[in-house]
Design a protein around this motif. Structure first.
Motif, short mmCIF file in Angstrom:
data_model
loop_
_atom_site.label_atom_id
_atom_site.label_comp_id
_atom_site.label_asym_id
_atom_site.label_seq_id
_atom_site.Cartn_x
_atom_site.Cartn_y
_atom_site.Cartn_z
N PRO A 55 -51.52 -63.39 6.95
CA PRO A 55 -52.81 -62.68 6.87
C PRO A 55 -52.58 -61.18 6.71
N ARG A 57 -54.05 -57.05 6.86
CA ARG A 57 -54.85 -56.23 7.77
C ARG A 57 -54.88 -56.78 9.18
N ASN A 61 -57.68 -57.88 12.88
CA ASN A 61 -57.95 -59.28 13.13
C ASN A 61 -57.79 -59.61 14.61
N ASP A 77 -61.28 -60.60 8.90
CA ASP A 77 -60.65 -59.75 7.89
C ASP A 77 -61.75 -58.91 7.26
#
Length: 601
Positions: A55, A57, A61, A77
């Motif tokens: 994932p 960023r 999160n 996100d």
């Protein structure tokens, strides 16, 4: 909103400070006299690649480990191009990432938090930001999300801190559009209950908190109180907060967006990363008693912020999710059982990238073989023979493996794979009082070393046409030798390095560079003979058994760095192997007699 990391609102900060309480004994943390690294184990980061991307960023999160489904879960996100908040549920199963499509899902968001609830055995997600503050509660059961409604709950907020506890989880602080918060909420498994402790860490958001299982407390570190970044540390014992370290202990511990997480190897809390004065930080810090000390680690992921640390209790590993690449970093390397029943330790060799051949002495005293990579392994292949010590293996070319053992006559025996079939057994004589070891510095060249009847080091070599030796090399060995070699450079002398335990149980070294050099002591006190693999062009990685675990050290014309614990349980001498792709594999016998494997690189 882009990379929205600024305060949601600036308010006057009121920091309610309880009586300063040093609770090192309560936390059962390791002591480090004078805030040094004394008593701490140096460990090495392991870099693990995945096929699917991690994932992005991760700083915005919510992330947590879910032990009941053996998965790391990351939710939320914000698209960097459209600024749209997305409801992405990403799961790491120990091998690869996958984006799940559950039947139900929380709305997209960032700056929420999530923690494991041991009572309901679910992950609990609360709050965050998505064009406004959120105050909803959701539960993840491994396959789907469920929204939970409770009579009371924390107010809508973002950048709060959550952690599991012994009987639920705890939520602290955070921020709204107008103020920083200092309230404490407890999740019972079915409902939120506000607590009113005597002491609190004060108003703050964007701190970091995780569960410390050995002390049965949730530990909170750092955060912002509208005027400054703090570097203090607090612990929640279920009824009250107690301060562990002072507010201004280490200015650089207040790094923007650092992470706190449990470290299994040192049985304490660690923090990593963040930014200080705009500069990404790379130092690992460990909590010892009532102070943080810099952690002696090597081969790390480098300075960064916006990453997330998660403790994987199933693998007993601390996992760093980069957020900007497919790489995961782990402390220590994950350990996998490859089955079988071993007598003594294994040995391994590699003749191609992502190819490792492992040889063991089975319970029938025969030679057994398994080969593969980190994902796919063959079954066990029986190669016969009657071994009286651990085997040794080396490869001098593609699709070529040579194996050496001590037979029932205490002599050296040789068996080899020529690219089409197994040959052997070939008797090579000698009187061995240890397992052999072997290395190759070039095509059709093999150097074998053993401990002889005089407990000295003996050498026999294949020069491409015939076997030479035996050559006595002196010394008084208390273990089998470990050997590695490399070609120094074009036109220069090839090199061989031999390591063994002396009568002091310390590590001793002798090298050949044109001629044999004298023995030198490398110190220490170990429980097995060493094994050695080449790391790069001229570095050697030495592995020994240390108590019930494995320790490593890098060598290049003198020791470099500290001994590092690999975090792998071991009941026999370990084996290390490296391939041309920079990968290193560790093998040893586990507590159940099976073959254990750990990989890095």
């Amino acid at each position: 909103m882009g990379n929205r990391r600024q305060c949601l609102g600036i308010a006057a900060s009121r920091r309610v400070m309880g009586v300063f309480m040093v609770i090192g004994l309560l936390l059962a943390l390791p002591e480090a006299s004078g805030a040094t690294t004394a008593g701490l184990v140096t460990i090495r980061w392991n870099r693990q690649m995945t096929v699917s991307p991690a994932p992005t960023r991760v700083e915005g999160n919510a992330a947590s480990y879910y032990p009941d489904a053996n998965q790391i879960v990351v939710f939320g996100d914000q698209d960097a191009d459209t600024s749209i908040f997305t409801a992405t549920t990403s799961v790491f199963d120990g091998t690869d990432w996958a984006v799940r499509t559950p039947a139900h899902s929380p709305p997209g968001r960032i700056q929420g938090d999530m923690a494991y609830d041991p009572v309901s055995k679910r992950l609990i997600l609360f709050g965050g930001y998505a064009n406004g503050l959120l105050g909803d509660t959701w539960a993840w059961n491994g396959t789907d999300w469920t929204q939970l409604s409770t009579p009371t709950q924390p107010s809508a907020r973002a950048n709060h801190m959550m952690s599991r506890t012994a009987n639920g989880l705890v939520l602290y602080g955070g921020e709204t559009t107008s103020q920083y918060l200092e309230d404490t909420w407890r999740w019972t498994g079915t409902a939120w209950v506000e607590e009113h402790p005597v002491h609190t860490p004060g108003r703050r958001s964007r701190g970091t908190m995780d569960w410390f299982p050995d002390g049965a407390v949730a530990v909170l570190h750092a955060g912002n109180d509208a005027s400054t970044w703090m570097s203090d540390t607090w612990a929640w014992n279920g009824t009250d907060w107690a301060q562990v370290t002072p507010h201004d202990e280490e200015p650089h511990l207040a790094a923007y967006r650092s992470n706190i997480v449990y470290s299994e190897v040192n049985k304490t809390m660690m923090i990593f990363g963040g930014a200080e004065d705009g500069q990404p930080q790379s130092t690992v810090w460990l909590l010892t008693g009532d102070a943080w000390v810099p952690h002696p680690s090597t081969v790390g992921p480098g300075g960064r912020y916006g990453a997330t640390l998660v403790y994987d209790s199933t693998r007993a590993a601390t996992v760093l999710i980069d957020g900007n690449s497919t790489a995961l970093w782990m402390l220590p390397s994950p350990v996998r059982s490859l089955g079988g029943q071993l007598i003594g330790g294994p040995d391994a060799s590699s003749w191609a990238p992502d190819r490792v051949d492992v040889f063991v002495r089975g319970v029938d005293n025969g030679l057994w073989h398994k080969w593969g990579d980190d994902k796919v392994w063959s079954g066990w292949e029986g190669l016969g023979g009657q071994l009286t010590a651990d085997p040794a293996a080396a490869s001098w070319g593609p699709d070529r493996v040579d194996v050496f053992v001590r037979g029932t006559d205490n002599g050296l025996w040789h068996k080899w794979w020529d690219g089409a079939r197994w040959q052997g057994w070939e008797p090579l004589g000698g009187i061995l009082t240890s397992a052999p070891d072997v290395s190759s510095w070039g095509p059709n060249r093999l150097d074998v070393f053993v401990r002889g009847a005089d407990n000295g080091l003996w050498h026999k070599w294949w020069d491409g046409a015939r076997w030479q030796g035996w050559e006595p090399l002196g010394g008084t060995l208390a273990s089998e030798p470990g050997v590695a070699s490399h070609v120094r450079s074009a036109g220069a002398q090839d090199r061989v390095d031999v390591f063994a335990l002396g009568t002091d149980n310390g590590l001793w070294h002798r090298s050949f560079v044109g001629a044999w050099k004298p023995w030198e002591s490398l110190g220490g006190s170990w429980d097995s003979g060493p094994d050695v693999s080449r790391e790069g062009l001229s570095l050697y990685d030495i592995a020994v058994r240390n108590g019930d675990g494995v320790a490593h050290r890098v060598y290049q014309d003198g020791p470099l760095g500290e001994w590092q614990s690999e975090g792998v349980p071991s009941t026999a001498a370990p084996s290390v192997a490296s391939d041309t792709g920079g990968r290193q594999d560790l093998f040893t016998r586990g507590p159940s007699g099976d073959l254990l494997h750990s990989r890095r690189g």
